[in-house]
Scaffold this motif. Sequence first.
Motif, PDB file in Angstrom:
ATOM      1  N   MET A   1       0.833  -1.201   0.000  1.00 36.41           N
ATOM      2  CA  MET A   1       0.000   0.000   0.000  1.00 36.41           C
ATOM      3  C   MET A   1       0.864   1.245   0.000  1.00 36.41           C
ATOM      4  N   GLU A   2       1.934   1.196   0.805  1.00 40.32           N
ATOM      5  CA  GLU A   2       2.832   2.349   0.835  1.00 40.32           C
ATOM      6  C   GLU A   2       3.478   2.581  -0.530  1.00 40.32           C
ATOM      7  N   GLN A   3       3.741   1.500  -1.222  1.00 40.97           N
ATOM      8  CA  GLN A   3       4.344   1.634  -2.555  1.00 40.97           C
ATOM      9  C   GLN A   3       3.393   2.341  -3.526  1.00 40.97           C
ATOM     10  N   ILE A   4       2.124   1.952  -3.496  1.00 42.57           N
ATOM     11  CA  ILE A   4       1.131   2.603  -4.378  1.00 42.57           C
ATOM     12  C   ILE A   4       1.044   4.094  -4.054  1.00 42.57           C
ATOM     13  N   GLU A   5       0.979   4.384  -2.755  1.00 37.63           N
ATOM     14  CA  GLU A   5       0.911   5.786  -2.355  1.00 37.63           C
ATOM     15  C   GLU A   5       2.154   6.536  -2.815  1.00 37.63           C
ATOM     16  N   ALA A   6       3.279   5.892  -2.706  1.00 37.57           N
ATOM     17  CA  ALA A   6       4.525   6.524  -3.131  1.00 37.57           C
ATOM     18  C   ALA A   6       4.510   6.794  -4.636  1.00 37.57           C
ATOM     19  N   ALA A   7       3.923   5.853  -5.386  1.00 39.28           N
ATOM     20  CA  ALA A   7       3.862   6.027  -6.844  1.00 39.28           C
ATOM     21  C   ALA A   7       3.065   7.275  -7.196  1.00 39.28           C
ATOM     22  N   LEU A   8       1.953   7.466  -6.503  1.00 39.94           N
ATOM     23  CA  LEU A   8       1.131   8.650  -6.777  1.00 39.94           C
ATOM     24  C   LEU A   8       1.888   9.924  -6.422  1.00 39.94           C
TER      25      LEU A   8
ATOM     26  N   ALA B   1       2.427  -7.380  -3.899  1.00 38.73           N
ATOM     27  CA  ALA B   1       3.104  -7.292  -2.600  1.00 38.73           C
ATOM     28  C   ALA B   1       2.105  -6.929  -1.506  1.00 38.73           C
ATOM     29  N   GLY B   2       1.212  -5.992  -1.837  1.00 36.77           N
ATOM     30  CA  GLY B   2       0.216  -5.562  -0.850  1.00 36.77           C
ATOM     31  C   GLY B   2      -0.702  -6.686  -0.428  1.00 36.77           C
ATOM     32  N   ILE B   3      -1.066  -7.485  -1.429  1.00 35.12           N
ATOM     33  CA  ILE B   3      -1.933  -8.618  -1.092  1.00 35.12           C
ATOM     34  C   ILE B   3      -1.195  -9.573  -0.178  1.00 35.12           C
TER      35      ILE B   3
END
Lengths: 191, 191, 191, 191
Positions: free
Chosen positions: D76-83, D137-139
Amino acid sequence: MGRKTAIIDTATRLFAEKGFADTATAEIAEKAGVAHGTLFYHFKNKQGILREIFTRSGSAYLEELRKTIAGQKTGMEQIEAALRFNEEYSRDHSQQILIFLRIFPDQLKEESHSPERQFIESIQQEVIAILRKSLDAGISDGTIECGDTEETARVLNSLIFGITHIKLMTRENTPSLTRSATDFCRRALAP
Amino acid sequence: MGRKTAIIDTATRLFAEKGFADTATAEIAEKAGVAHGTLFYHFKNKQGILREIFTRSGSAYLEELRKTIAGQKTGMEQIEAALRFNEEYSRDHSQQILIFLRIFPDQLKEESHSPERQFIESIQQEVIAILRKSLDAGISDGTIECGDTEETARVLNSLIFGITHIKLMTRENTPSLTRSATDFCRRALAP
Amino acid sequence: MGRKTAIIDTATRLFAEKGFADTATAEIAEKAGVAHGTLFYHFKNKQGILREIFTRSGSAYLEELRKTIAGQKTGMEQIEAALRFNEEYSRDHSQQILIFLRIFPDQLKEESHSPERQFIESIQQEVIAILRKSLDAGISDGTIECGDTEETARVLNSLIFGITHIKLMTRENTPSLTRSATDFCRRALAP
Amino acid sequence: MGRKTAIIDTATRLFAEKGFADTATAEIAEKAGVAHGTLFYHFKNKQGILREIFTRSGSAYLEELRKTIAGQKTGMEQIEAALRFNEEYSRDHSQQILIFLRIFPDQLKEESHSPERQFIESIQQEVIAILRKSLDAGISDGTIECGDTEETARVLNSLIFGITHIKLMTRENTPSLTRSATDFCRRALAP
DNA sequence: GATGAATGAGGTTTCATTCAT
DNA sequence: CATGAATGAAACCTCATTCAT
């Protein structure tokens, strides 16, 4: 002779023969022996070609006029020389003179003081100044008598301008017109 | 006011303001409040509009000049009247005069004697003839003394032409130029 | 079908296929079966053609979007309908959409707010307003739960915009993308 | 700084500001302070300059995106970081992004798979792959719950693409849009 | 490595004129 | 009488590219 010179020479001839508006840039290029695009490499646009012709010949006219007058002794002789000079110059450089006569009216529409317009007016002022100095000289050396020299110079300028215009328009061979005008002036300015 | 008149009036204004080549027929139509096609119903082509304006104002100028001169007694007074007339006429009918000045050069290119060209030359001849008659009258009544009257008339014509041109070009207020020119002529022609 | 319509239709197709800059006016004329000059009788210039296409299709898009949404009961259903509508509309009117996507960047260079630029922005605002109303409705009827509706509407607008752009660019058949996006939104907005 | 670098930098700026088609090679040369011919010494043609800019910035974007994501723990942190990364990158490298947005549509016309087109698509695929890995990864780490991760990654890619486009077009200061989008995604992906 | 003069194909636009109505 | 849609020739200008130096 470089291509730029060829363009200027050809354009001078065509503008004088057919006028600015009625000369196509393509024709200038063709007659000058260069590609059409070359015109726009050397000049910003069609108007730019005219501008260059303009500036060059305006300066040349003034310079030669000054030189001619400088060679005369009395004021009266200077005035006569100016008239004679005009006769000869408009005969030998009829193309440049024609372009001026043609362009004059075109500049009227631009209320905004275009460079060409200003240049033309500055030449007129210059000619008037030159004539005035000759009149002043004539008054000093006793060969001329007249009222306000500034005003008289403007009259002479008008006369010269009118003669030139008529000569080029009617294309009659009229050295006699200049001769008569000289007589006319001699009487008007005689002490 | 009929449509044809509207077209002529509008065209006169536009030709004077922007010149013949730079005035589009569509603009004449629009400003005159008629359809574009209507122009070509009333006139053969664009040149035809000019031709009509031309002929009309040329005749009017001559007629009024003659009338003015006829009202003067001595030959000298007639010459002075001619100069004054020119001043006033080019002030009040600047549009027509401008068109003449603009069209003049355009006619040069046509070596073939176009009707306009011939018309212009005939007007010049007419003016010269009128001035000459006044000079002759002046010699008879003792108010004028000069050499060949034909030649002198041509000089006067050149002067008048030059003054008009300069006045319209520089747009300076120059009634003083006409006054100075009158003085100049008076001295040149005085007995 | 009138000539003007033929021009618009042809231009729409060509602008979509090749872009505005890379479509020659001569080609539009030829493909539309009219003379080249006819284009400039009906439109001021090339940009004028684009402007007309632009205004026409922008209004049509908004109108149909509103109609579609109006046919839905709950707020959530409206949002889903908006996504579906976009899918179908960009499939059926890909030419108009493509023109928009193409023109967008071209408008960036004009800092001055051109009519097109303003028009585009007003459409964006309109879409956001529509989506927001649906979100508000969803909150009222209990089918949606979210934070600030204005902000959420802007996110949805971005998503819709992105999907459309990618669909048209990759030309993959991607109804599944819309389906997945709908799922995504349903989860994000679920109470 | 070498001449080639100067050319690339200048071209980048101009392509971003005015678009590829509306930027003249002569202007690039002038603004870069090199002779016009020099452009074609260093690059095969105009398109070649674009190609170089293109390749350079595409790779840089991907590389930095990967690095940013690598620094995050949970999916989840990775997705947020991507944004967040996208927000910052399109702020700091708006020129490069703008060129992409501008060039995209131009590539549509070439049905033939041009190198640029393939490059763009490969980047899209790469971004989708990266996002997918984060979702997986999040899953695994329990921070994300969603359906098919490939499909969800494509939705996220669309959203990111849409946000970027809108940000650059409207030129509003919109960090809040990214924040709202992050919230939106968090809710959609929450277990 | 670098230059810049020269090119010519192609682009947009203008405009006098025609003609069916 | 009058219209205005339509035309197409011709105008000016731009610009990517080449090449001799």
